[in-house]
Design a protein around this motif. Sequence first.
Motif, mmCIF file in Angstrom:
data_model
loop_
_atom_site.group_PDB
_atom_site.id
_atom_site.type_symbol
_atom_site.label_atom_id
_atom_site.label_comp_id
_atom_site.label_asym_id
_atom_site.label_seq_id
_atom_site.Cartn_x
_atom_site.Cartn_y
_atom_site.Cartn_z
ATOM 1 N N TRP A 158 58.804 -3.978 26.044
ATOM 2 C CA TRP A 158 58.044 -5.186 25.738
ATOM 3 C C TRP A 158 58.895 -6.119 24.882
ATOM 4 O O TRP A 158 59.606 -5.668 23.975
ATOM 5 C CB TRP A 158 56.775 -4.846 24.958
ATOM 6 N N GLN A 162 54.887 -9.076 22.545
ATOM 7 C CA GLN A 162 54.193 -8.885 23.824
ATOM 8 C C GLN A 162 53.183 -7.743 23.757
ATOM 9 O O GLN A 162 52.048 -7.877 24.233
ATOM 10 C CB GLN A 162 55.203 -8.619 24.943
ATOM 11 N N GLU A 165 50.059 -8.573 21.813
ATOM 12 C CA GLU A 165 49.166 -9.444 22.576
ATOM 13 C C GLU A 165 48.376 -8.635 23.606
ATOM 14 O O GLU A 165 47.178 -8.857 23.796
ATOM 15 C CB GLU A 165 50.000 -10.544 23.260
ATOM 16 N N GLU A 166 49.041 -7.674 24.252
ATOM 17 C CA GLU A 166 48.358 -6.847 25.246
ATOM 18 C C GLU A 166 47.294 -5.964 24.598
ATOM 19 O O GLU A 166 46.206 -5.766 25.150
ATOM 20 C CB GLU A 166 49.376 -5.990 26.000
#
Length: 216
Positions: A158, A162, A165-166
């Motif tokens: 990632w 990232q 955020e996921e």
Amino acid sequence: ENEAAMREEEEGQTRESGRETAALSSSWAHEAPVEPGCLLIARPDYFGKSQHYFNQAIICLVEHNEQGTAGFVLNRPTPYKIGSVTDKLPGFEESPLYLGGDVGEGVQVLHGVDTMANSKEIVDGLLMGVDPWQAKELIDSGENRPDDFRFFYKYAGWAPGQLQEEIARGVWYSAACSRDLILKQCLQLPKPLWREVLELMGGRFSLISKSTYGEL
């Protein structure tokens, strides 16, 4: 002599079964923040239509910092053995190879041998990297077994921010866990690792597992 050999084999099987039972009874997992050594557990309804290799994936993170995040999918065995992809790991020719993710190339290894050279400690009891000849000596001496080492082709990665955020979108759950859940081979398990981890986490996570498997 045959009877003695049979008794010895039965006693060996009993000891092995006892070790497996003890390992199972000592396994644990609970919700925890994202950090190296933790698990990511895929949400059951997210990867059905794309990135199928992440469907019900359990990922062990080995790196998480401002440069990004990396880890290995623990429960994606390939049809290949180590001996079919490299001759640089003597003694491990029959060891299973797992698909660690969709990034990079090469084979990496996770294990719990804290005296191993060329290893990086991820957290206490979990290391990455191996000295092939030292590992072979440990196997030959009986101090360790090939199954004590797990081999992965590629990794999951990632970019900075990232993964956070996921997780905020609910794509992954994160958990701390006992080392045996990371290091055991995911072949012909009596219960899928994804299901086992969620049930060990208890509460709403156990309900998610039961619902996914039609038990609610």
